[in-house]
Design an enzyme around this catalytic site. Structure first.
Site, PDB file in Angstrom:
ATOM      1  N   GLY A 160       0.776  -1.232   0.000  1.00  0.00           N
ATOM      2  CA  GLY A 160       0.000   0.000   0.000  1.00  0.00           C
ATOM      3  C   GLY A 160       0.805   1.277   0.000  1.00  0.00           C
ATOM      4  O   GLY A 160       0.225   2.362  -0.123  1.00  0.00           O
ATOM      5  N   ILE A 201       1.111   1.931  -7.337  1.00  0.00           N
ATOM      6  CA  ILE A 201      -0.308   1.644  -7.527  1.00  0.00           C
ATOM      7  C   ILE A 201      -0.998   1.481  -6.176  1.00  0.00           C
ATOM      8  O   ILE A 201      -2.112   1.971  -5.962  1.00  0.00           O
ATOM      9  CB  ILE A 201      -0.498   0.395  -8.402  1.00  0.00           C
ATOM     10  CG1 ILE A 201       0.095   0.620  -9.796  1.00  0.00           C
ATOM     11  CG2 ILE A 201      -1.979   0.028  -8.508  1.00  0.00           C
ATOM     12  CD1 ILE A 201       0.063  -0.602 -10.691  1.00  0.00           C
ATOM     13  N   ASP A 230       7.264  -7.598   5.468  1.00  0.00           N
ATOM     14  CA  ASP A 230       7.237  -8.264   4.173  1.00  0.00           C
ATOM     15  C   ASP A 230       6.023  -9.185   4.132  1.00  0.00           C
ATOM     16  O   ASP A 230       5.704  -9.848   5.131  1.00  0.00           O
ATOM     17  CB  ASP A 230       8.532  -9.061   3.998  1.00  0.00           C
ATOM     18  CG  ASP A 230       8.757  -9.548   2.588  1.00  0.00           C
ATOM     19  OD1 ASP A 230       7.887 -10.280   2.065  1.00  0.00           O
ATOM     20  OD2 ASP A 230       9.809  -9.220   2.006  1.00  0.00           O
ATOM     21  N   SER A 286      -1.762  -8.940 -14.376  1.00  0.00           N
ATOM     22  CA  SER A 286      -1.041  -8.250 -15.448  1.00  0.00           C
ATOM     23  C   SER A 286      -1.377  -8.847 -16.799  1.00  0.00           C
ATOM     24  O   SER A 286      -1.571 -10.065 -16.928  1.00  0.00           O
ATOM     25  CB  SER A 286       0.463  -8.345 -15.224  1.00  0.00           C
ATOM     26  OG  SER A 286       1.163  -7.761 -16.302  1.00  0.00           O
ATOM     27  N   TYR A 291       8.834 -12.619 -14.893  1.00  0.00           N
ATOM     28  CA  TYR A 291       7.798 -11.820 -14.251  1.00  0.00           C
ATOM     29  C   TYR A 291       6.414 -12.285 -14.678  1.00  0.00           C
ATOM     30  O   TYR A 291       5.512 -12.482 -13.842  1.00  0.00           O
ATOM     31  CB  TYR A 291       7.989 -10.340 -14.586  1.00  0.00           C
ATOM     32  CG  TYR A 291       6.850  -9.463 -14.158  1.00  0.00           C
ATOM     33  CD1 TYR A 291       6.534  -9.314 -12.813  1.00  0.00           C
ATOM     34  CD2 TYR A 291       6.076  -8.781 -15.097  1.00  0.00           C
ATOM     35  CE1 TYR A 291       5.477  -8.506 -12.420  1.00  0.00           C
ATOM     36  CE2 TYR A 291       5.016  -7.971 -14.701  1.00  0.00           C
ATOM     37  CZ  TYR A 291       4.721  -7.838 -13.361  1.00  0.00           C
ATOM     38  OH  TYR A 291       3.682  -7.049 -12.972  1.00  0.00           O
ATOM     39  N   ASN A 343      -0.184  -1.099 -19.139  1.00  0.00           N
ATOM     40  CA  ASN A 343       0.975  -0.274 -18.767  1.00  0.00           C
ATOM     41  C   ASN A 343       0.497   0.906 -17.928  1.00  0.00           C
ATOM     42  O   ASN A 343       0.038   1.915 -18.459  1.00  0.00           O
ATOM     43  CB  ASN A 343       1.706   0.199 -20.028  1.00  0.00           C
ATOM     44  CG  ASN A 343       2.365  -0.941 -20.763  1.00  0.00           C
ATOM     45  OD1 ASN A 343       1.687  -1.761 -21.379  1.00  0.00           O
ATOM     46  ND2 ASN A 343       3.677  -1.020 -20.693  1.00  0.00           N
ATOM     47  N   ARG A 382       0.900  -0.748 -27.161  1.00  0.00           N
ATOM     48  CA  ARG A 382       0.591  -0.967 -25.753  1.00  0.00           C
ATOM     49  C   ARG A 382      -0.649  -0.155 -25.389  1.00  0.00           C
ATOM     50  O   ARG A 382      -1.100   0.697 -26.142  1.00  0.00           O
ATOM     51  CB  ARG A 382       1.760  -0.540 -24.856  1.00  0.00           C
ATOM     52  CG  ARG A 382       3.064  -1.306 -25.062  1.00  0.00           C
ATOM     53  CD  ARG A 382       2.960  -2.736 -24.597  1.00  0.00           C
ATOM     54  NE  ARG A 382       4.250  -3.429 -24.623  1.00  0.00           N
ATOM     55  CZ  ARG A 382       4.727  -4.108 -25.653  1.00  0.00           C
ATOM     56  NH1 ARG A 382       4.017  -4.160 -26.792  1.00  0.00           N
ATOM     57  NH2 ARG A 382       5.884  -4.725 -25.572  1.00  0.00           N
TER      58      ARG A 382
END
Length: 360
Positions: A27, A31, A66, A130, A190, A219, A258
């Protein structure tokens, strides 16, 4: 509450009136911080879990840890109604030596979170997905219809042949929009970890009766975007170059397509997905393409950003990165139809704002 390693706190915070109590992992990130602000503005109470500590004026509950730390996640989930999982290692990275760290942060971190949610009885999840899970986008051949080209050969990239050809006849292809039902084909580490996150969420939903949504981001750009690092997005690379007085360096021929979507629009999609959870069946993870629906080439983006900044115009270099795909633009129609979301920030408006915005 602030949790630091060795100093666990389980002090409960009451639910906000008329809203949910939402844990946002990551947070404090680019984003994630936009999601936190949007949720708060819509009347929800937010708990943040991030490795970065809160700012001096922060008043929200905050867990400094973490997401791979089970005790910290357990503490953060106390009294929570839903989770918005933004914590991740992003970007293509430097080389394959990054693979263990990507898998640990993205997939192990997600597994730890989901296991804690299962134990705590938290059953609603929105995942930062994604569009990279698709690999190459949708292509049509004039003779063979819709086809799926394989990874581009390095010999072709070295020779400046950037467009994939039809895998059956070699003819030129026309790129189009990808729907959520398209096959997934991650082309780098990724992308592989992002797809694994979705599979973990699906397994968790089936095992617990949970409800999960994966927002497959395009993106994302906007204020607070990370500065020029090997893990930043292309918009950040160009913006950082302009800040140094340098021309943005555009790889390949700049014609790769994109979908650039503003971070405020992405944050709104997260809020709508969380608020619609009560209408969603359990035992499922549903994916939504989250993009503007207005594709542009990387070269167009670089020129728009440079013009708005007033800096040097981009230079097309012909360089390339193995693992990059040529065109990937997905159709956000399902998100519009089912959640009533659409991008509010247009391309020109967004690039003009981003040209003057501070980076993270």
């Amino acid at each position: 509450m602030t949790y630091r390693r060795g100093e666990p706190s389980r002090r409960p915070v009451p639910h906000s009136v008329g809203g949910m109590r939402v844990l946002v992992t990551g947070g404090a990130g680019f984003i994630g911080s936009a999601v936190v602000d949007t949720l708060s503005a819509r009347g929800h109470e937010v708990v943040v879990l991030d490795v970065r500590p809160p700012g001096p004026d922060e008043r929200r509950p905050w867990v400094v840890a973490d997401v791979r730390d089970p005790a910290a996640v357990e503490s953060a989930l106390a009294g929570v109604d839903a989770v918005c999982h933004q914590a991740a290692k992003v970007g293509l990275g430097k080389d394959f030596a990054d693979a263990p760290d990507y898998v640990s942060r993205n997939d192990l971190g997600t597994a730890v979170l989901l296991a804690a949610m299962a134990s705590a009885g938290v059953r609603d999840l929105v995942l930062a997905g994604s569009m990279v899970v698709y690999g190459e986008g949708r292509y049509e051949c004039g003779r063979h219809g819709v086809v799926r080209p394989g990874p581009r050969a390095e010999a072709d990239l070295r020779a400046g042949r950037f467009e994939p050809g039809c895998p059956r006849c070699g003819d030129a292809l026309g790129p189009g929009l990808v729907g959520e039902d398209a096959p997934t084909d991650p082309r780098n580490v990724y992308a592989t970890t992002k797809l694994a996150q979705e599979h973990l969420a699906s397994a968790w939903a089936r095992a617990t009766g949970g409800r999960a949504v994966s927002l497959r981001y395009h993106n994302v750009y906007g204020p607070g975007m990370p500065r020029d690092t090997p893990y930043a997005g292309v918009a950040s690379f160009f913006r950082s170059a302009l800040a140094r007085g340098e021309a943005p360096r555009v790889f390949e021929d700049g014609r790769q397509r994109r979908d650039f979507v503003h971070v405020h629009d992405v944050a709104a999609a997260n809020a709508l997905a969380l608020e619609a959870m009560g209408d969603r069946p359990s035992d499922a993870c549903v994916a939504y393409n989250t993009g503007s629906g207005d594709p542009h080439t990387v070269g167009e983006m670089a020129h728009a950003l440079a013009a708005a900044y007033g800096g040097p115009m981009p230079v097309v270099t012909g360089e390339y990165r193995l693992g990059d795909v040529r065109h990937i633009t997905a159709d956000p129609a399902r998100l519009r139809a089912e959640l009533g979301w659409r991008a509010e920030v247009g391309f020109e408006e967004g690039m003009t704002e981003f040209a003057k915005a501070e980076l993270g």
